[in-house]
Design an enzyme around this catalytic site. Structure first.
Site, PDB file in Angstrom:
ATOM      1  N   THR A 118       0.746  -1.360   0.015  1.00 34.47           N
ATOM      2  CA  THR A 118      -0.100  -0.111  -0.092  1.00 34.47           C
ATOM      3  C   THR A 118       0.884   1.090  -0.073  1.00 34.47           C
ATOM      4  OG1 THR A 118      -1.501   1.378   1.362  1.00 34.47           O
ATOM      5  CG2 THR A 118      -0.323  -0.322   2.621  1.00 34.47           C
ATOM      6  N   TYR A 142      -1.879   0.377   9.942  1.00 35.09           N
ATOM      7  CA  TYR A 142      -1.829  -0.307   8.772  1.00 35.09           C
ATOM      8  C   TYR A 142      -0.616  -0.235   8.140  1.00 35.09           C
ATOM      9  CZ  TYR A 142      -3.698  -1.289   3.921  1.00 35.09           C
ATOM     10  OH  TYR A 142      -3.804  -1.355   2.726  1.00 35.09           O
TER      11      TYR A 142
END
Ligand code: UDP
Length: 328
Positions: A118, A142
């Protein structure tokens, strides 16, 4: 014989689109999913193995039964805001799940691995155009958990010969242009589906998270990429691995950023309806701007994104939002 690919998270939004792309390219996608956030209805192009990555025995059993040529690893917790409130869960599930999966691959001799990383691994970088070489400095759990898995892959690659492609996704949006699958999260947290819910009157308004960012209009800038284009990149990455082209890291976006206000304006054009909006505070963990260079994916991978205009992403998401959606 058709080659099988184990797709963790194949019942989720991006994983299901990847399964469709894999099937179209002649592979049989075997979905491995605990259905915590995925949908059995979304698994249309191959079998569903209901299992959990935290349960190593179920991972070993799925690999032993299907003998996949590769693993595409999508399954993960993926919400920035939630990761700030409950970091332990993100570290446990994302990193622990990937570790089980990689150990299972090493043991069973699965040598090809495609990983969903990501742009959140970059953190806040003052609006610079991000490349695969930009130093990663995540600002939320995250992003941290995904960076840890990238490092794990490097080490497993070196020690166990697991060839790997890492894709760093920017903001994935849209739905299958043929309307077979689309985005459905409970609870929904992503900008475009929330905005379209507000347009459709399913929620009172879209809250804009902050208007005081150092961006041209004060709202966050993101690089949105169509989920079908993103899925196709995975097929190309997989084919490259199977052809022996070695490891790779690729940013997947469009190279063009749009602010939250610009997304709202595009929605007005596509749907011909106003978006009810309220202005709210910043959301913890959000970077001001995340936009990537697509040069490497276009040149080295031969990626040819055909659907990633804001107009098509919102249009396909809007068409999907008119459908009944998944029930199981
Ligand atoms: N956003 C917003 N309101 C919402 C949801 C998101 O203003 O209800 C903003 C968010 O701050 C971010 C952008 O929209 O700048 C995209 O957020 P999303 O959650 O879709 O993806 P993320 O960038 O977190 O992966």
């Amino acid at each position: 014989m058709v080659e099988k690919v184990l797709v963790t998270g194949g019942a989720g939004y991006i994983g299901a689109h990847a399964c469709k792309a894999l099937a179209r390219a002649g592979f049989l996608p075997v979905t491995f999913d605990n259905l915590a956030t995925g949908w059995a209805d979304a698994v249309k192009w191959g079998p569903l193995v209901r299992g959990d990555l935290m349960d190593r025995a179920s991972v070993d059993a799925a690999i032993a039964e299907h003998c996949p040529v590769a693993v595409l690893h999508f399954a993960a917790l993926s919400l920035v805001g939630e990761s700030m409130q409950d970091p332990a869960r993100y570290w446990r599930v994302n990193v622990g799940g990937a570790l089980n999966l990689l150990e299972a691959c090493a043991k069973a001799g699965v040598r090809n691995f495609v990983f969903s990383s990501t742009c959140a691994t970059y953190g806040d970088q003052d609006g610079v155009l991000l490349t695969e070489e930009t130093p990663q400095r995540p600002i939320n759990a995250y992003g941290g958990s995904k960076l840890a898995i990238e490092l794990m892959l490097r080490d497993f690659g070196a020690a166990h010969g697991i060839n790997h492609v890492i894709f760093r996704y920017f903001n994935v949006a849209g739905a299958d242009p043929e309307g077979e699958i689309g985005e459905q999260h409970h609870p929904e947290t992503h900008l475009i589906p929330l905005m379209l819910d507000a347009v459709a009157g399913k929620r009172p308004a879209l809250t804009v998270f902050g208007t005081d960012y150092p961006t041209p209009d004060g709202t966050c800038v993101r690089d949105y990429v169509h989920v079908t284009d993103l899925a196709q990149a995975h097929v190309l990455g997989l084919q490259g691995l199977l052809a022996g082209r070695g490891n790779g890291v690729f940013c997947l976006g469009t190279g063009r950023g749009f602010s939250v206000r610009e997304v709202i304006e595009a929605s007005r054009m596509v749907t011909n309806r106003e978006v009810p909006v309220v202005i709210g505070d910043r959301r913890a963990g959000d970077a001001a701007a995340l936009v990537c260079s697509t040069t490497r994916a276009l040149t080295d991978l031969g990626w040819d994104p055909q659907h990633s205009t804001l107009r098509q992403m919102i249009g396909d998401a809007w068409a999907w939002a008119q459908k009944p959606g998944f029930t199981s």
